[in-house]
Write an enzyme that holds these catalytic residues in place. Sequence first.
Site, PDB file in Angstrom:
ATOM      1  N   GLY A  35       0.870  -1.170  -0.015  1.00 23.11           N
ATOM      2  CA  GLY A  35       0.052  -0.088  -0.177  1.00 23.11           C
ATOM      3  C   GLY A  35       0.765   1.280   0.049  1.00 23.11           C
ATOM      4  O   GLY A  35       2.030   0.936  -0.041  1.00 23.11           O
ATOM      5  N   THR A  37       1.330   3.553   2.553  1.00 20.82           N
ATOM      6  CA  THR A  37       2.120   3.973   3.473  1.00 20.82           C
ATOM      7  C   THR A  37       3.143   2.865   3.923  1.00 20.82           C
ATOM      8  O   THR A  37       4.277   3.332   4.193  1.00 20.82           O
ATOM      9  CB  THR A  37       1.220   3.637   4.954  1.00 20.82           C
ATOM     10  OG1 THR A  37       0.048   4.311   4.704  1.00 20.82           O
ATOM     11  CG2 THR A  37       1.752   4.375   6.012  1.00 20.82           C
ATOM     12  N   ASP A  87       3.276  -2.920   8.279  1.00 22.38           N
ATOM     13  CA  ASP A  87       2.228  -2.894   7.214  1.00 22.38           C
ATOM     14  C   ASP A  87       1.124  -1.732   7.662  1.00 22.38           C
ATOM     15  O   ASP A  87       1.084  -1.347   8.751  1.00 22.38           O
ATOM     16  CB  ASP A  87       1.454  -4.075   7.093  1.00 22.38           C
ATOM     17  CG  ASP A  87       0.622  -4.172   5.689  1.00 22.38           C
ATOM     18  OD1 ASP A  87       0.646  -3.128   5.034  1.00 22.38           O
ATOM     19  OD2 ASP A  87       0.173  -5.258   5.418  1.00 22.38           O
ATOM     20  N   ALA A  89      -3.029  -0.142   7.500  1.00 17.38           N
ATOM     21  CA  ALA A  89      -4.466  -0.636   7.447  1.00 17.38           C
ATOM     22  C   ALA A  89      -5.550   0.198   6.939  1.00 17.38           C
ATOM     23  O   ALA A  89      -5.306   1.316   6.663  1.00 17.38           O
ATOM     24  CB  ALA A  89      -4.731  -0.878   9.039  1.00 17.38           C
ATOM     25  N   GLY A 101      -6.465  -4.916   3.197  1.00 13.17           N
ATOM     26  CA  GLY A 101      -7.114  -5.536   2.051  1.00 13.17           C
ATOM     27  C   GLY A 101      -7.706  -4.438   0.826  1.00 13.17           C
ATOM     28  O   GLY A 101      -7.951  -4.949   0.068  1.00 13.17           O
ATOM     29  N   GLY A 103      -5.890  -2.799  -0.934  1.00 13.48           N
ATOM     30  CA  GLY A 103      -4.891  -2.874  -2.050  1.00 13.48           C
ATOM     31  C   GLY A 103      -5.208  -4.349  -2.405  1.00 13.48           C
ATOM     32  O   GLY A 103      -4.231  -4.608  -3.599  1.00 13.48           O
ATOM     33  N   GLU A 109      -0.588 -10.709   2.969  1.00 11.14           N
ATOM     34  CA  GLU A 109      -0.455  -9.852   4.419  1.00 11.14           C
ATOM     35  C   GLU A 109      -0.630 -10.978   5.682  1.00 11.14           C
ATOM     36  O   GLU A 109       0.091 -10.803   6.553  1.00 11.14           O
ATOM     37  CB  GLU A 109      -1.304  -8.570   4.190  1.00 11.14           C
ATOM     38  CG  GLU A 109      -0.928  -7.785   3.108  1.00 11.14           C
ATOM     39  CD  GLU A 109      -1.848  -6.548   2.964  1.00 11.14           C
ATOM     40  OE1 GLU A 109      -1.311  -5.537   2.305  1.00 11.14           O
ATOM     41  OE2 GLU A 109      -2.980  -6.672   3.444  1.00 11.14           O
TER      42      GLU A 109
END
Length: 225
Positions: A35, A37, A87, A89, A101, A103, A109
């Site tokens: 994603g 971030t 990761d 969110a 999800g 992305g 993940e």
Amino acid sequence: MVMTQDELKQAVAKTAADYVAAHLPIGGIVGVGTGSTANFFIDELAKLKARVGATVASSEATKKRLEGHGMKVLDLNEVGSMPVYVDGADEITAKLEMIKGGGGALTREKIVAAVADRFICVCDQSKLVDTLGKFPLPVEVVPMARAHVARELVKLGGQPRLREGLVTDNGNVILDVHGLAIGDPAGLETAINQIVGVVSNGLFAKRPADLLLLATPEGVRMLTA
Ligand code: 5RP
């Protein structure tokens, strides 16, 4: 101070890289999410190349970006332990339960997160919610089961919509489930996983994050459950 969303993402990515630099054993393996971030995080992580042994990617897009920085990307099956996974969110609560999800990378993940000792979630403040479900819940589905799974999701109170034009890295489709107010995230995560044809769903409640780094204009907050 007024900060753009990208500036907030950049700030939290830098904090996450500092966290990795401080806590990762030399030569340790870092799991990397997917994603926008996570992309900022990858760019920061690349500056720690000498310290990071290798990475594991949660998507083909993340793998490509890591390799573009000259970073080593391992197949998860080659990895015995992973101290940390970083990761983003789509939504996260104060209990650090998440919807992920957006992305489309939820399954990989979730798999990489399952192997990691610590899950560090990196978000800007817009992602923090009281109740999960305003963001449509992604469910990865084997294509031939799409209509069956959609009918079962309606029985659970949702309104599933096929994400048009998306095929996941695993060759599946995504149903985005609208209209859920999720009072029991772990229970719903289990219930959806029981539907035949579901590969995984975007609720990360049974394995929530361990630490949330939340970007605000006043600085990056560190939250634990
Ligand atoms: C991808 C994800 C991402 O973590 C989530 O969609 C957040 O992305 P971004 O950092 O671009 O807001 O779960 O499958």
